[in-house]
Design a protein around this motif. Structure first.
Motif, PDB file in Angstrom:
ATOM      1  N   ILE A  97       0.823  -1.211   0.000  1.00 25.53           N
ATOM      2  CA  ILE A  97       0.000   0.000   0.000  1.00 25.53           C
ATOM      3  C   ILE A  97       0.862   1.268   0.000  1.00 25.53           C
ATOM      4  N   TRP A  98       2.165   1.125   0.218  1.00 26.76           N
ATOM      5  CA  TRP A  98       3.044   2.292   0.363  1.00 26.76           C
ATOM      6  C   TRP A  98       3.000   3.171  -0.881  1.00 26.76           C
ATOM      7  N   ASP A  99       2.825   4.469  -0.641  1.00 23.06           N
ATOM      8  CA  ASP A  99       2.736   5.456  -1.722  1.00 23.06           C
ATOM      9  C   ASP A  99       3.403   6.734  -1.220  1.00 23.06           C
ATOM     10  N   GLU A 100       4.522   7.105  -1.833  1.00 28.00           N
ATOM     11  CA  GLU A 100       5.262   8.293  -1.399  1.00 28.00           C
ATOM     12  C   GLU A 100       4.385   9.546  -1.434  1.00 28.00           C
ATOM     13  N   ASP A 101       3.581   9.666  -2.452  1.00 31.34           N
ATOM     14  CA  ASP A 101       2.744  10.861  -2.581  1.00 31.34           C
ATOM     15  C   ASP A 101       1.735  10.972  -1.445  1.00 31.34           C
ATOM     16  N   LYS A 102       1.341   9.845  -0.892  1.00 32.96           N
ATOM     17  CA  LYS A 102       0.317   9.842   0.152  1.00 32.96           C
ATOM     18  C   LYS A 102       0.898   9.889   1.553  1.00 32.96           C
ATOM     19  N   PHE A 103       1.975   9.130   1.802  1.00 29.41           N
ATOM     20  CA  PHE A 103       2.430   8.921   3.174  1.00 29.41           C
ATOM     21  C   PHE A 103       3.678   9.728   3.557  1.00 29.41           C
ATOM     22  N   VAL A 104       4.269  10.438   2.615  1.00 21.56           N
ATOM     23  CA  VAL A 104       5.429  11.288   2.920  1.00 21.56           C
ATOM     24  C   VAL A 104       4.953  12.727   3.071  1.00 21.56           C
ATOM     25  N   VAL A 105       5.340  13.369   4.183  1.00 18.58           N
ATOM     26  CA  VAL A 105       4.887  14.739   4.458  1.00 18.58           C
ATOM     27  C   VAL A 105       6.090  15.656   4.674  1.00 18.58           C
ATOM     28  N   ASP A 106       5.878  16.943   4.452  1.00 20.99           N
ATOM     29  CA  ASP A 106       6.951  17.930   4.610  1.00 20.99           C
ATOM     30  C   ASP A 106       6.996  18.530   6.012  1.00 20.99           C
ATOM     31  N   THR A 107       5.913  18.441   6.745  1.00 22.20           N
ATOM     32  CA  THR A 107       5.877  18.939   8.126  1.00 22.20           C
ATOM     33  C   THR A 107       5.130  17.951   8.993  1.00 22.20           C
ATOM     34  N   VAL A 108       5.486  17.932  10.274  1.00 24.67           N
ATOM     35  CA  VAL A 108       4.744  17.130  11.243  1.00 24.67           C
ATOM     36  C   VAL A 108       4.316  18.052  12.377  1.00 24.67           C
ATOM     37  N   PRO A 109       3.169  17.767  12.988  1.00 25.12           N
ATOM     38  CA  PRO A 109       2.710  18.619  14.084  1.00 25.12           C
ATOM     39  C   PRO A 109       3.502  18.342  15.360  1.00 25.12           C
ATOM     40  N   LYS A 110       3.382  19.228  16.337  1.00 26.71           N
ATOM     41  CA  LYS A 110       3.918  18.953  17.656  1.00 26.71           C
ATOM     42  C   LYS A 110       3.095  17.820  18.252  1.00 26.71           C
ATOM     43  N   CYS A 111       3.775  16.772  18.663  1.00 30.68           N
ATOM     44  CA  CYS A 111       3.073  15.563  19.080  1.00 30.68           C
ATOM     45  C   CYS A 111       2.863  15.510  20.592  1.00 30.68           C
ATOM     46  N   ASP A 112       1.935  14.654  20.997  1.00 33.25           N
ATOM     47  CA  ASP A 112       1.611  14.496  22.413  1.00 33.25           C
ATOM     48  C   ASP A 112       2.633  13.622  23.137  1.00 33.25           C
ATOM     49  N   ARG A 113       3.279  12.729  22.417  1.00 35.03           N
ATOM     50  CA  ARG A 113       4.303  11.871  23.020  1.00 35.03           C
ATOM     51  C   ARG A 113       5.240  11.385  21.929  1.00 35.03           C
ATOM     52  N   TYR A 114       6.430  10.963  22.380  1.00 37.34           N
ATOM     53  CA  TYR A 114       7.470  10.556  21.436  1.00 37.34           C
ATOM     54  C   TYR A 114       8.134   9.263  21.915  1.00 37.34           C
ATOM     55  N   CYS A 115       8.621   8.505  20.947  1.00 37.50           N
ATOM     56  CA  CYS A 115       9.293   7.237  21.229  1.00 37.50           C
ATOM     57  C   CYS A 115      10.408   7.060  20.199  1.00 37.50           C
ATOM     58  N   ILE A 116      11.490   6.397  20.607  1.00 36.64           N
ATOM     59  CA  ILE A 116      12.570   6.063  19.678  1.00 36.64           C
ATOM     60  C   ILE A 116      12.678   4.544  19.574  1.00 36.64           C
ATOM     61  N   GLY A 117      12.667   4.050  18.354  1.00 38.30           N
ATOM     62  CA  GLY A 117      12.915   2.632  18.093  1.00 38.30           C
ATOM     63  C   GLY A 117      14.322   2.459  17.569  1.00 38.30           C
ATOM     64  N   ILE A 118      15.026   1.424  18.076  1.00 39.63           N
ATOM     65  CA  ILE A 118      16.433   1.218  17.696  1.00 39.63           C
ATOM     66  C   ILE A 118      16.648  -0.199  17.183  1.00 39.63           C
ATOM     67  N   ASP A 119      17.243  -0.293  16.008  1.00 39.54           N
ATOM     68  CA  ASP A 119      17.778  -1.568  15.520  1.00 39.54           C
ATOM     69  C   ASP A 119      19.296  -1.439  15.565  1.00 39.54           C
ATOM     70  N   TYR A 120      19.922  -2.262  16.392  1.00 38.61           N
ATOM     71  CA  TYR A 120      21.351  -2.118  16.682  1.00 38.61           C
ATOM     72  C   TYR A 120      22.167  -3.135  15.894  1.00 38.61           C
ATOM     73  N   GLY A 121      23.294  -2.677  15.358  1.00 35.92           N
ATOM     74  CA  GLY A 121      24.194  -3.586  14.664  1.00 35.92           C
ATOM     75  C   GLY A 121      25.642  -3.203  14.899  1.00 35.92           C
ATOM     76  N   THR A 122      26.532  -4.158  14.697  1.00 35.96           N
ATOM     77  CA  THR A 122      27.968  -3.873  14.759  1.00 35.96           C
ATOM     78  C   THR A 122      28.517  -3.853  13.330  1.00 35.96           C
ATOM     79  N   SER A 123      28.473  -5.008  12.661  1.00 31.89           N
ATOM     80  CA  SER A 123      28.857  -5.031  11.242  1.00 31.89           C
ATOM     81  C   SER A 123      27.688  -4.579  10.362  1.00 31.89           C
ATOM     82  N   ASN A 124      26.456  -4.680  10.890  1.00 30.51           N
ATOM     83  CA  ASN A 124      25.269  -4.203  10.177  1.00 30.51           C
ATOM     84  C   ASN A 124      24.931  -2.779  10.619  1.00 30.51           C
ATOM     85  N   PRO A 125      24.064  -2.087   9.882  1.00 34.53           N
ATOM     86  CA  PRO A 125      23.698  -0.725  10.260  1.00 34.53           C
ATOM     87  C   PRO A 125      23.027  -0.644  11.628  1.00 34.53           C
TER      88      PRO A 125
END
Length: 421
Positions: free
Chosen positions: A229-257
């Motif tokens: 369903i991914w569509d750059e024209d639909k799901f990519v935005v130039d601005t985001v609003p100030k959000c109510d909460r934030y989270c960081i997701g991390i994928d960790y690697g040594t030889s990988n990214p």
């Protein structure tokens, strides 16, 4: 039997009756193996449970068993529904591993990995009930069948469709005519208690593969793009609003990214706000845990927002230790891959997930993330493990934010500012 339970189901489930197919499935599920399969919310569970409760009431004395992916999911999907039917005649508390109904004892077991089958070895069962069969390891189902050795023993179970090469489909459902087995296929229309508005909303929640399986009730193969369903024209935005909460997701690697993805939520919509991407193969340099932790602290400080939680790949133990030593309170991510992919796809389908244009790696991977054809030939849904690190980090964050809708507390163990070494 039908009239007794038709009027008994109440409470939060608000069950108003059975369809013709539901009634037929209850009355005719008299084989050794009885399986209800098909679309979500189509009435499979309630029909199978009415038949299971009748079996509990009328079967000969002996051990009974109920199996789910975990005891907690079994409680949520099945046990709470049973309680709404039998009320005071049922005794159960989470963690007890037993249900008591009108003098009968039913044991409870989780089937989350291949070792689970060891929990039921040695049992001689009169009957068993299974929830979410396609999520079980095949070894659990195989051993269970060998335990149903009492004359007249029966199994009752439910499942949503999966791959057409899944062991349950190939070895059992496709061979139902050869086995002492009944299979009942359910569609949304077989649940007379769903409103048209609810059905419309439900159909929007699933896209692509999940729509075919969970709405159309088809056993279809995962192929091509994971997020078709991914569509750059639909799901990519130039601005985001100030959000109510934030989270960081991390994928960790040594030889990988190593990837950090900053997510924000506003009015039920999740935004990919920013990303960090370090690829050793592209830069020619592997970073240490200390350096990655420095980068994470810088990433947090540069965001200029209050981060409610940082969730990290559970396998990144040494990185987590370094971060905690520096005062960061990290949490292990939920790494259920297919569940996470389905959750992300659902958000896209409901227009509840957008990506800021600056997040080039997230955008790139959304477009290139594909299913593994070799795994599909074995009946497994797996994405290709290539160029997927942003998708993993995103999935970790999405799973946390959708499971924990309220703010989860600060990421610091103390009130001092985050600082580098």
């Amino acid at each position: 039997m039908i009239s007794r339970y038709n009027s008994a189901v109440n409470g939060p489930f608000d069950w108003g009756g059975f369809s013709e197919k539901g009634t037929t499935s209850i009355l005719e599920s008299n084989a050794r193996l009885n399986i209800w399969e098909g679309a979500v919310r189509s009435g499979k569970t309630i029909c199978s449970l009415v038949r299971w409760l009748e079996f509990i009431r009328t079967s000969k004395a002996g051990p009974l068993l109920m199996i789910g992916r975990t005891e907690r999911t079994l409680k949520r999907n099945v046990i709470d529904v049973m309680r709404s039917i039998v009320g005071k005649y049922m005794e159960y508390s989470l963690g007890s591993s037993e249900i008591h109904i009108a003098g009968r004892v039913i044991y409870i077991v989780g089937a989350n990995d291949d070792r689970s089958q060891e929990k039921i070895r040695g049992l001689t069962l009169v009957g068993a009930y299974g929830d979410e069969l396609t999520i079980w390891p095949e070894s659990m189902f195989t051993v269970l069948l060998s335990r149903l050795s009492v004359d007249g023993a029966k199994f009752f179970g439910t499942t949503n469709p999966d791959s057409p090469y899944h062991w349950l489909k190939v070895n059992y459902i496709d061979r139902a005519n050869e086995l002492d087995m009944k299979v009942f296929h359910f569609m949304l229309e077989d649940n007379p208690n769903l409103s048209e508005a609810y059905i419309r909303s439900l159909k929007k929640e699933y896209t692509g593969l999940w729509y075919k399986r969970f709405i159309q009730g088809l056993w279809v193969q995962a192929e091509g793009a994971v997020y078709d369903i991914w569509d750059e024209d639909k799901f990519v935005v130039d601005t985001v609003p100030k959000c109510d909460r934030y989270c960081i997701g991390i994928d960790y690697g040594t030889s990988n990214p190593t990837v950090f993805v900053l997510l924000g939520e506003k009015d039920g919509v999740i935004y990919v706000v920013d990303e960090y991407y370090w690829d050793p193969s592209a830069t020619g340099k592997q970073k240490t845990n200390v350096e990655h932790c420095d980068d994470l602290i810088t990433f947090i400080n540069n965001s200029k927002v209050r981060i409610d939680r940082v969730v990290v790949d559970p396998s990144a133990a040494s990185f987590k230790v370094e971060c905690e030593r520096r005062g960061l309170n990290l949490q292990d991510a939920d790494n259920a891959v297919v569940d996470g992919i389905r959750r992300v796809a659902s958000l896209l389908g409901q227009d509840q997930l957008y990506v800021h244009r600056s997040c080039e790696n997230v955008r790139k991977e959304f477009a290139s993330y594909v299913w593994d054809a070799k795994a599909q030939a074995k009946g497994e849904d797996k994405p290709v493990k290539q160029n997927d690190h942003s998708m993993d980090a995103l999935r970790y964050g999405i799973m946390f934010m959708t499971k924990h809708r309220k703010q989860a507390g600060p990421i610091l163990r103390n009130k001092v500012l985050i600082r580098t070494r």
